[in-house]
Structure formats: C-alpha cells, structure tokens
Design a protein around this motif. Structure first.
Motif, PDB file in Angstrom:
ATOM      1  N   VAL A 105       0.826  -1.198   0.000  1.00 19.67           N
ATOM      2  CA  VAL A 105       0.000   0.000   0.000  1.00 19.67           C
ATOM      3  C   VAL A 105       0.866   1.255   0.000  1.00 19.67           C
ATOM      4  N   LYS A 106       0.592   2.121  -0.966  1.00 18.81           N
ATOM      5  CA  LYS A 106       1.316   3.391  -1.104  1.00 18.81           C
ATOM      6  C   LYS A 106       0.556   4.460  -0.322  1.00 18.81           C
ATOM      7  N   VAL A 107       1.257   5.133   0.583  1.00 22.13           N
ATOM      8  CA  VAL A 107       0.637   6.180   1.401  1.00 22.13           C
ATOM      9  C   VAL A 107       1.602   7.357   1.552  1.00 22.13           C
ATOM     10  N   TYR A 108       1.030   8.535   1.788  1.00 21.42           N
ATOM     11  CA  TYR A 108       1.871   9.666   2.191  1.00 21.42           C
ATOM     12  C   TYR A 108       2.289   9.401   3.627  1.00 21.42           C
ATOM     13  N   MET A 109       3.588   9.499   3.896  1.00 20.64           N
ATOM     14  CA  MET A 109       4.079   9.269   5.256  1.00 20.64           C
ATOM     15  C   MET A 109       5.408   9.979   5.445  1.00 20.64           C
ATOM     16  N   GLU A 110       5.561  10.630   6.591  1.00 20.31           N
ATOM     17  CA  GLU A 110       6.821  11.292   6.913  1.00 20.31           C
ATOM     18  C   GLU A 110       7.935  10.254   7.040  1.00 20.31           C
ATOM     19  N   THR A 142       7.478   8.044  13.350  1.00 19.82           N
ATOM     20  CA  THR A 142       6.290   7.799  12.535  1.00 19.82           C
ATOM     21  C   THR A 142       6.224   6.325  12.151  1.00 19.82           C
ATOM     22  N   GLU A 143       7.367   5.752  11.818  1.00 19.87           N
ATOM     23  CA  GLU A 143       7.439   4.324  11.479  1.00 19.87           C
ATOM     24  C   GLU A 143       7.003   3.468  12.668  1.00 19.87           C
ATOM     25  N   ASP A 144       7.423   3.833  13.868  1.00 17.27           N
ATOM     26  CA  ASP A 144       7.026   3.084  15.077  1.00 17.27           C
ATOM     27  C   ASP A 144       5.514   3.142  15.295  1.00 17.27           C
ATOM     28  N   GLY A 188       1.493  15.783   0.178  1.00 19.29           N
ATOM     29  CA  GLY A 188       0.229  15.238   0.655  1.00 19.29           C
ATOM     30  C   GLY A 188       0.251  15.222   2.170  1.00 19.29           C
ATOM     31  N   LYS A 189      -0.786  14.660   2.772  1.00 19.12           N
ATOM     32  CA  LYS A 189      -0.919  14.620   4.231  1.00 19.12           C
ATOM     33  C   LYS A 189      -0.465  13.260   4.745  1.00 19.12           C
ATOM     34  N   CYS A 190       0.460  13.270   5.697  1.00 22.42           N
ATOM     35  CA  CYS A 190       0.960  12.032   6.299  1.00 22.42           C
ATOM     36  C   CYS A 190      -0.196  11.251   6.910  1.00 22.42           C
ATOM     37  N   ILE A 191      -0.273   9.973   6.580  1.00 24.26           N
ATOM     38  CA  ILE A 191      -1.353   9.098   7.062  1.00 24.26           C
ATOM     39  C   ILE A 191      -1.308   8.909   8.586  1.00 24.26           C
ATOM     40  N   ILE A 192      -0.147   9.103   9.182  1.00 29.93           N
ATOM     41  CA  ILE A 192       0.017   8.908  10.630  1.00 29.93           C
ATOM     42  C   ILE A 192      -0.104  10.222  11.399  1.00 29.93           C
ATOM     43  N   THR A 193       0.651  11.248  11.003  1.00 29.00           N
ATOM     44  CA  THR A 193       0.704  12.497  11.770  1.00 29.00           C
ATOM     45  C   THR A 193      -0.246  13.581  11.269  1.00 29.00           C
ATOM     46  N   GLY A 194      -0.686  13.469  10.012  1.00 23.97           N
ATOM     47  CA  GLY A 194      -1.535  14.506   9.434  1.00 23.97           C
ATOM     48  C   GLY A 194      -0.764  15.717   8.937  1.00 23.97           C
ATOM     49  N   LYS A 195       0.559  15.708   9.088  1.00 23.75           N
ATOM     50  CA  LYS A 195       1.383  16.823   8.635  1.00 23.75           C
ATOM     51  C   LYS A 195       1.633  16.725   7.128  1.00 23.75           C
ATOM     52  N   LYS A 196       1.904  17.880   6.520  1.00 20.79           N
ATOM     53  CA  LYS A 196       2.223  17.933   5.100  1.00 20.79           C
ATOM     54  C   LYS A 196       3.588  17.270   4.868  1.00 20.79           C
ATOM     55  N   THR A 197       3.668  16.419   3.843  1.00 19.70           N
ATOM     56  CA  THR A 197       4.928  15.728   3.563  1.00 19.70           C
ATOM     57  C   THR A 197       5.123  15.534   2.065  1.00 19.70           C
ATOM     58  N   ASN A 198       6.374  15.482   1.663  1.00 21.69           N
ATOM     59  CA  ASN A 198       6.723  15.223   0.263  1.00 21.69           C
ATOM     60  C   ASN A 198       7.280  13.813   0.092  1.00 21.69           C
ATOM     61  N   THR A 199       6.952  12.928   1.020  1.00 22.39           N
ATOM     62  CA  THR A 199       7.423  11.554   0.899  1.00 22.39           C
ATOM     63  C   THR A 199       6.248  10.582   0.908  1.00 22.39           C
ATOM     64  N   VAL A 200       6.379   9.545   0.087  1.00 28.81           N
ATOM     65  CA  VAL A 200       5.409   8.460   0.090  1.00 28.81           C
ATOM     66  C   VAL A 200       6.143   7.199   0.504  1.00 28.81           C
ATOM     67  N   ALA A 201       5.402   6.324   1.161  1.00 24.22           N
ATOM     68  CA  ALA A 201       5.975   5.058   1.609  1.00 24.22           C
ATOM     69  C   ALA A 201       5.144   3.910   1.040  1.00 24.22           C
ATOM     70  N   TYR A 202       5.818   2.832   0.735  1.00 26.60           N
ATOM     71  CA  TYR A 202       5.154   1.601   0.313  1.00 26.60           C
ATOM     72  C   TYR A 202       5.156   0.673   1.512  1.00 26.60           C
TER      73      TYR A 202
END
Length: 75
Positions: free
Chosen positions: A23-28, A33-35, A56-70
């Motif tokens: 699953v691809k999500v916006y995440m810091e 955040t990983e923990d 986009g908005k981090c799925i965990i923190t709700g903060k704006k981020t320019n990174t996506v995680a798989y």
C-alpha cells in the motif's frame, strides 16, 4: 501493479494489508512515525520511502509531507 494499492486512512491501509497488498501512502520519513505505523497496523512497515514533488498529508501524523511510503506486512 495490481498488488500495489493506495490508502488515505489507517483503516483503509489495514484493510488493504489484510488482502496482502503493498500500500502506497503519504508518510513522513521519520523513525517515530514508522514506530506508530507498526503499532497501529500490527507490525507492518515501510519497504521503500521516496520523495515526490506533490505534497500530501501524512497518514500517521496529518502533517504535510513530500514523501510516500510503500507499506507491507512481513510474512
């Protein structure tokens, strides 16, 4: 490609992980955040984190981020 989905909430992420999708999500890109991700999903973690141009908005923190995680479960 059919095994990679995207999610905009932790609930949606967990549902897609149960069906054994990556699953691809916006995440810091942050160890804390990983923990939190691992705690909320029962052990899933990021396999790849990449920087992108459109924020986009981090799925965990709700903060704006320019990174996506798989995200995937370990089997």
């Amino acid at each position: 490609k059919k095994h990679i989905a995207s999610a905009k909430s932790v609930t949606e992420l967990k549902s897609k992980l149960k069906s054994k999708q990556i699953v691809k999500v916006y995440m810091e890109d942050d160890p804390k955040t990983e923990d939190i991700l691992k705690d909320k999903t029962g052990g899933a973690n990021s396999r790849l984190i990449e920087e992108i141009k459109n924020p986009g908005k981090c799925i965990i923190t709700g903060k704006k981020t320019n990174t996506v995680a798989y995200i995937a479960n370990a089997y």
